[in-house]
Design an enzyme around this catalytic site. Structure first.
Site, short mmCIF file in Angstrom:
data_model
loop_
_atom_site.label_atom_id
_atom_site.label_comp_id
_atom_site.label_asym_id
_atom_site.label_seq_id
_atom_site.Cartn_x
_atom_site.Cartn_y
_atom_site.Cartn_z
CG ASP A 104 -0.32 -0.31 2.50
OD1 ASP A 104 -0.64 0.34 3.49
OD2 ASP A 104 0.52 -1.22 2.53
CG HIS A 146 -3.32 5.88 7.67
ND1 HIS A 146 -4.14 5.67 8.76
CD2 HIS A 146 -4.12 5.82 6.58
CE1 HIS A 146 -5.38 5.47 8.34
NE2 HIS A 146 -5.41 5.56 7.04
N GLY A 154 -0.56 2.98 5.05
CA GLY A 154 -1.86 3.32 4.48
C GLY A 154 -1.83 4.40 3.43
CG ASP A 181 -9.84 9.21 5.77
OD1 ASP A 181 -9.28 9.77 4.82
OD2 ASP A 181 -10.03 7.97 5.85
CG HIS A 183 -9.39 4.26 6.44
ND1 HIS A 183 -9.81 4.82 5.24
CD2 HIS A 183 -9.41 2.92 6.26
CE1 HIS A 183 -10.06 3.84 4.37
NE2 HIS A 183 -9.84 2.68 4.96
CG ASP A 270 -11.70 7.34 2.79
OD1 ASP A 270 -10.61 6.77 2.96
OD2 ASP A 270 -12.14 8.20 3.58
CE1 TYR A 309 -9.36 5.77 -0.19
CE2 TYR A 309 -7.59 6.11 -1.79
CZ TYR A 309 -8.03 6.05 -0.48
OH TYR A 309 -7.16 6.30 0.56
C1 LIG Z 1 -3.75 -0.25 2.79
N1 LIG Z 1 -5.17 -0.06 2.98
C2 LIG Z 1 -5.68 1.24 3.13
C3 LIG Z 1 -5.04 2.13 3.98
C4 LIG Z 1 -5.52 3.44 4.13
C5 LIG Z 1 -6.63 3.86 3.42
C6 LIG Z 1 -7.15 5.25 3.60
O1 LIG Z 1 -7.85 5.78 2.78
N2 LIG Z 1 -6.84 5.90 4.75
O2 LIG Z 1 -7.39 7.13 4.99
C7 LIG Z 1 -7.25 2.96 2.56
C8 LIG Z 1 -6.79 1.65 2.42
S1 LIG Z 1 -6.04 -1.38 2.87
O3 LIG Z 1 -5.26 -2.50 3.17
O4 LIG Z 1 -7.21 -1.22 3.71
C9 LIG Z 1 -6.53 -1.43 1.27
C10 LIG Z 1 -5.76 -1.44 0.15
C11 LIG Z 1 -6.51 -1.43 -1.03
C12 LIG Z 1 -7.87 -1.41 -0.79
C13 LIG Z 1 -8.93 -1.37 -1.73
C14 LIG Z 1 -8.66 -1.25 -3.06
C15 LIG Z 1 -9.73 -1.20 -3.92
C16 LIG Z 1 -11.03 -1.27 -3.45
C17 LIG Z 1 -11.22 -1.38 -2.07
N3 LIG Z 1 -10.18 -1.42 -1.23
S2 LIG Z 1 -8.15 -1.39 0.89
ZN LIG Z 2 -9.36 6.74 4.39
#
Ligand SMILES: CN(c1ccc(C(=O)NO)cc1)S(=O)(=O)c1ccc(-c2ccccn2)s1
Ligand SMILES: [Zn+2]
Length: 380
Positions: A104, A146, A154, A181, A183, A270, A309
């Site tokens: 990520d 994050h 993240g 947010d 998260h 998001d 997103y």
């Molecule tokens: C690394 N991740 C994060 C971390 C932070 C965020 C965020 O937006 N923080 O504010 C989002 C996803 S994760 O593991 O939950 C994901 C990676 C990719 C994800 C994804 C990708 C496409 C559709 C839905 N989810 S979730």
């Molecule tokens: Zn988020």
């Protein structure tokens, strides 16, 4: 459309700084996971004519020594090293893992330059507030909540929010950080969990296995910072009215007792219905109501972006928030512009609430609000 519409609560008298430059937008367009989003957001704001109502401020690049006011030297040196690596295979993966560079937060050429520019933009916004150049300062390229002291996390590499708050702390003694947010704003909460000078308030989805996994209601801060970390854990499906009711109740009780001198608000989009994260059912209405509530406090306010997103929904939301700050009413329809087709099929400026089942129970949310109100009484 009218300069200030009677039905839109008038914030027309606020001086609003808007931090952007072509270089910043181009750099953020290359960020992994949100490639191209910065351009879509800025283009809609520009097409709506909102730049006529703001003070545009060109950002500087964050200097290494000011980035190291939060991040560790070894982490920044590592980011600097991978900055010029074009072939990521050449990066020692063990070291990369140590610093949170992974799926990520991929190793990417120029990642330090981009993150330092974003950090510089948030620092520029914070400085404008400290110097009284504006009452509200906006950086939609910021909000990377994050990032930790020695690791990326993240999708966040450098925590521009922590750096912005440290800059505001040179002028203000009590700062409220609000994280809207989807998260939990773990990086910002961790940075200030032991101090009463920054009260962090995060509303977020809290569910087994959901990233980052922190932010339980019982997470209230540590030592001298006890009760200065406030967490509102939420379930899937929450809608505008409930979300804003919880925010208003908690924010009112916190601010009445804490009496902040400045506010920082991360507006990660998001949580909107239709976001690929597929969690909340929010529209621009609850985000706008929250920002209205914050601006009604008449305190220097730093407004930042974050997650989001669905690029068209994120642009719709942040265009509405920019309009709230400057007191402008927006048209029903998306105006024609370079990214017009991204807004199909409706081409409307409003976001349709989703209809995912709402797993939140009113009595549980009111319990959390009452407990937070009780804890707020303990703030000195
Ligand atoms: C690394 N991740 C994060 C971390 C932070 C965020 C965020 O937006 N923080 O504010 C989002 C996803 S994760 O593991 O939950 C994901 C990676 C990719 C994800 C994804 C990708 C496409 C559709 C839905 N989810 S979730
Ligand atoms: Zn988020």
């Amino acid at each position: 459309y009218s300069r200030v519409d009677p039905e839109v609560k008038n914030h027309g008298e606020l001086r609003v700084g808007y931090v952007y430059s072509k270089e910043l937008i181009d750099a953020c367009n290359d960020l992994p996971r949100i490639a191209g989003r910065a351009g879509v957001v800025h283009s809609l704001i520009e097409t709506l004519g909102l730049l006529a109502d703001v003070i545009t401020i060109s950002p500087r690049k964050g200097k290494e020594e000011e980035i190291q006011r939060f991040h560790s030297t070894d982490f920044i040196e590592f980011l600097h090293r991978i900055n010029s690596v074009s072939d990521e295979e050449k990066v020692n993966t063990e070291e990369a893992e140590l610093y949170g560079l992974s799926y990520d937060c991929p190793v990417q050429e120029g990642i330090y330059d981009c993150a330092a520019l974003v950090a510089g933009a948030t620092l520029t916004a914070a400085e404008a507030l400290c110097e009284g150049i504006c009452d509200v300062a906006i950086n939609w390229c910021g909000g990377w909540h994050h990032a930790q002291r020695s690791s990326a996390s993240g999708f966040c590499y450098i925590n521009d929010i922590v750096l912005g708050i440290l800059k505001l702390r040179e002028t203000f003694s009590r700062i409220v950080y609000v994280d809207l947010d989807l998260h939990h704003g773990d990086g910002v909460e961790d940075a200030f969990s032991t101090t009463p000078h920054v009260l962090t308030l995060s509303l977020h989805k809290y569910s087994p296995g959901f990233f980052p996994g922190t932010g339980a209601a019982s997470d209230v801060g540590l030592r001298r910072g006890k009760f200065y970390s406030v967490n509102i854990p939420l379930m899937d499906g929450i809608r505008d009215a409930q979300y804003y009711a919880v925010f208003k109740r908690v924010m009112s009780s916190v601010c009445t007792v804490y009496q902040p001198q400045a506010i920082v608000c991360q507006c990660g989009a998001d949580g909107l219905a239709g976001d690929p994260m597929g969690a909340f059912n929010l529209t621009e209405v609850s985000y706008s109501d929250c920002l209205h509530h914050i601006l009604d406090l008449k305190l220097p306010t730093l407004v930042l972006g974050g997650g989001g997103y669905s690029y068209s929904n994120t642009a719709r939301c942040w265009a509405h928030l920019t309009a709230v700050a400057v007191g402008r009413k927006l048209p029903q329809e998306v105006p024609d512009h370079r990214y017009y087709m991204d807004y199909s099929p409706d081409f409307e400026m409003n976001i349709q609430a989703g209809n995912r089942p709402d797993l939140n129970k009113d009595e549980e949310l009111m319990d959390i609000c009452s407990r937070v109100a009780g804890d707020s009484e303990l703030l000195s």
